[in-house]
Design a protein around this motif. Sequence first.
Motif, PDB file in Angstrom:
ATOM      1  N   ASP A  55      11.843  48.476 -25.924  1.00 39.24           N
ATOM      2  CA  ASP A  55      12.896  48.013 -25.018  1.00 39.24           C
ATOM      3  C   ASP A  55      13.877  49.127 -24.617  1.00 39.24           C
ATOM      4  O   ASP A  55      15.024  48.864 -24.303  1.00 39.24           O
ATOM      5  CB  ASP A  55      13.643  46.832 -25.623  1.00 39.24           C
ATOM      6  CG  ASP A  55      14.355  47.168 -26.928  1.00 39.24           C
ATOM      7  OD1 ASP A  55      14.078  48.250 -27.496  1.00 39.24           O
ATOM      8  OD2 ASP A  55      15.176  46.355 -27.382  1.00 39.24           O
ATOM      9  N   HIS A  56      13.428  50.365 -24.594  1.00 39.52           N
ATOM     10  CA  HIS A  56      14.244  51.502 -24.153  1.00 39.52           C
ATOM     11  C   HIS A  56      13.732  51.989 -22.794  1.00 39.52           C
ATOM     12  O   HIS A  56      12.934  52.928 -22.721  1.00 39.52           O
ATOM     13  CB  HIS A  56      14.183  52.656 -25.165  1.00 39.52           C
ATOM     14  CG  HIS A  56      15.077  52.471 -26.327  1.00 39.52           C
ATOM     15  ND1 HIS A  56      14.728  51.727 -27.411  1.00 39.52           N
ATOM     16  CD2 HIS A  56      16.331  52.936 -26.554  1.00 39.52           C
ATOM     17  CE1 HIS A  56      15.715  51.739 -28.286  1.00 39.52           C
ATOM     18  NE2 HIS A  56      16.699  52.470 -27.780  1.00 39.52           N
ATOM     19  N   PRO A  57      14.180  51.372 -21.691  1.00 39.39           N
ATOM     20  CA  PRO A  57      13.666  51.776 -20.379  1.00 39.39           C
ATOM     21  C   PRO A  57      14.005  53.221 -20.025  1.00 39.39           C
ATOM     22  O   PRO A  57      13.250  53.870 -19.301  1.00 39.39           O
ATOM     23  CB  PRO A  57      14.329  50.806 -19.404  1.00 39.39           C
ATOM     24  CG  PRO A  57      15.489  50.229 -20.122  1.00 39.39           C
ATOM     25  CD  PRO A  57      15.167  50.301 -21.591  1.00 39.39           C
ATOM     26  N   GLU A  58      15.090  53.755 -20.567  1.00 37.62           N
ATOM     27  CA  GLU A  58      15.447  55.146 -20.264  1.00 37.62           C
ATOM     28  C   GLU A  58      14.435  56.128 -20.846  1.00 37.62           C
ATOM     29  O   GLU A  58      14.321  57.260 -20.392  1.00 37.62           O
ATOM     30  CB  GLU A  58      16.864  55.492 -20.745  1.00 37.62           C
ATOM     31  CG  GLU A  58      17.052  55.516 -22.244  1.00 37.62           C
ATOM     32  CD  GLU A  58      17.338  54.165 -22.881  1.00 37.62           C
ATOM     33  OE1 GLU A  58      17.573  54.141 -24.099  1.00 37.62           O
ATOM     34  OE2 GLU A  58      17.312  53.144 -22.178  1.00 37.62           O
ATOM     35  N   VAL A  59      13.678  55.692 -21.825  1.00 34.24           N
ATOM     36  CA  VAL A  59      12.637  56.535 -22.415  1.00 34.24           C
ATOM     37  C   VAL A  59      11.298  56.276 -21.740  1.00 34.24           C
ATOM     38  O   VAL A  59      10.619  57.200 -21.305  1.00 34.24           O
ATOM     39  CB  VAL A  59      12.509  56.265 -23.934  1.00 34.24           C
ATOM     40  CG1 VAL A  59      11.311  56.996 -24.519  1.00 34.24           C
ATOM     41  CG2 VAL A  59      13.786  56.658 -24.643  1.00 34.24           C
ATOM     42  N   PHE A  60      10.923  55.010 -21.635  1.00 37.44           N
ATOM     43  CA  PHE A  60       9.573  54.682 -21.191  1.00 37.44           C
ATOM     44  C   PHE A  60       9.412  54.618 -19.672  1.00 37.44           C
ATOM     45  O   PHE A  60       8.318  54.842 -19.169  1.00 37.44           O
ATOM     46  CB  PHE A  60       9.096  53.387 -21.850  1.00 37.44           C
ATOM     47  CG  PHE A  60       8.865  53.561 -23.321  1.00 37.44           C
ATOM     48  CD1 PHE A  60       7.762  54.256 -23.781  1.00 37.44           C
ATOM     49  CD2 PHE A  60       9.763  53.070 -24.248  1.00 37.44           C
ATOM     50  CE1 PHE A  60       7.554  54.460 -25.133  1.00 37.44           C
ATOM     51  CE2 PHE A  60       9.564  53.265 -25.603  1.00 37.44           C
ATOM     52  CZ  PHE A  60       8.457  53.953 -26.049  1.00 37.44           C
ATOM     53  N   LEU A  63       8.180  57.918 -18.320  1.00 43.28           N
ATOM     54  CA  LEU A  63       6.795  58.128 -18.744  1.00 43.28           C
ATOM     55  C   LEU A  63       5.830  57.294 -17.916  1.00 43.28           C
ATOM     56  O   LEU A  63       4.771  57.767 -17.516  1.00 43.28           O
ATOM     57  CB  LEU A  63       6.636  57.802 -20.228  1.00 43.28           C
ATOM     58  CG  LEU A  63       7.376  58.725 -21.198  1.00 43.28           C
ATOM     59  CD1 LEU A  63       7.277  58.184 -22.613  1.00 43.28           C
ATOM     60  CD2 LEU A  63       6.835  60.126 -21.115  1.00 43.28           C
ATOM     61  N   HIS A  64       6.202  56.039 -17.627  1.00 41.20           N
ATOM     62  CA  HIS A  64       5.355  55.182 -16.795  1.00 41.20           C
ATOM     63  C   HIS A  64       5.253  55.737 -15.377  1.00 41.20           C
ATOM     64  O   HIS A  64       4.177  55.723 -14.774  1.00 41.20           O
ATOM     65  CB  HIS A  64       5.895  53.752 -16.766  1.00 41.20           C
ATOM     66  CG  HIS A  64       5.708  53.008 -18.042  1.00 41.20           C
ATOM     67  ND1 HIS A  64       4.465  52.731 -18.562  1.00 41.20           N
ATOM     68  CD2 HIS A  64       6.602  52.497 -18.914  1.00 41.20           C
ATOM     69  CE1 HIS A  64       4.600  52.075 -19.702  1.00 41.20           C
ATOM     70  NE2 HIS A  64       5.884  51.928 -19.939  1.00 41.20           N
ATOM     71  N   GLU A  65       6.363  56.233 -14.849  1.00 43.08           N
ATOM     72  CA  GLU A  65       6.334  56.815 -13.505  1.00 43.08           C
ATOM     73  C   GLU A  65       5.449  58.062 -13.477  1.00 43.08           C
ATOM     74  O   GLU A  65       4.692  58.268 -12.529  1.00 43.08           O
ATOM     75  CB  GLU A  65       7.751  57.144 -13.045  1.00 43.08           C
ATOM     76  CG  GLU A  65       8.576  55.906 -12.761  1.00 43.08           C
ATOM     77  CD  GLU A  65      10.026  56.209 -12.459  1.00 43.08           C
ATOM     78  OE1 GLU A  65      10.396  57.402 -12.319  1.00 43.08           O
ATOM     79  OE2 GLU A  65      10.813  55.248 -12.361  1.00 43.08           O
ATOM     80  N   PHE A  66       5.540  58.880 -14.499  1.00 42.12           N
ATOM     81  CA  PHE A  66       4.719  60.094 -14.579  1.00 42.12           C
ATOM     82  C   PHE A  66       3.236  59.754 -14.635  1.00 42.12           C
ATOM     83  O   PHE A  66       2.421  60.329 -13.913  1.00 42.12           O
ATOM     84  CB  PHE A  66       5.135  60.925 -15.786  1.00 42.12           C
ATOM     85  CG  PHE A  66       4.297  62.149 -15.995  1.00 42.12           C
ATOM     86  CD1 PHE A  66       4.376  63.216 -15.120  1.00 42.12           C
ATOM     87  CD2 PHE A  66       3.431  62.231 -17.069  1.00 42.12           C
ATOM     88  CE1 PHE A  66       3.591  64.350 -15.307  1.00 42.12           C
ATOM     89  CE2 PHE A  66       2.649  63.362 -17.262  1.00 42.12           C
ATOM     90  CZ  PHE A  66       2.733  64.421 -16.375  1.00 42.12           C
ATOM     91  N   THR A  67       2.869  58.799 -15.490  1.00 44.56           N
ATOM     92  CA  THR A  67       1.456  58.429 -15.587  1.00 44.56           C
ATOM     93  C   THR A  67       0.969  57.771 -14.298  1.00 44.56           C
ATOM     94  O   THR A  67      -0.190  57.928 -13.928  1.00 44.56           O
ATOM     95  CB  THR A  67       1.180  57.507 -16.788  1.00 44.56           C
ATOM     96  OG1 THR A  67       2.012  56.348 -16.695  1.00 44.56           O
ATOM     97  CG2 THR A  67       1.412  58.224 -18.092  1.00 44.56           C
TER      98      THR A  67
END
Length: 89
Positions: A55-60, A63-67
Amino acid sequence: MRFKIMPLLRTFHLKIDHIVTNKSQEFSTAWERGNHKYTDYLHKQNINSIVYSADHPEVFQPLHEFTSVLMNRFYQPVWHEGDRFLRSA
């Protein structure tokens, strides 16, 4: 990781220094002072594991945008409708 990722990295002479995962049971344990096979494996490979709850959108989110960019750029369709052996541009 052991059978797909690490051999591929060795083939291309790449190294993972840090890996970010969530706290799901496939990557970590909830036991106090507990060890997880995945954590032990990363330690043996000298990979620093960074674990966040999902539940840490600032982290994930980054990463999701990069992938997503990787998927769109490098995994484009090989076939066009009606054309053979053409790569999508």
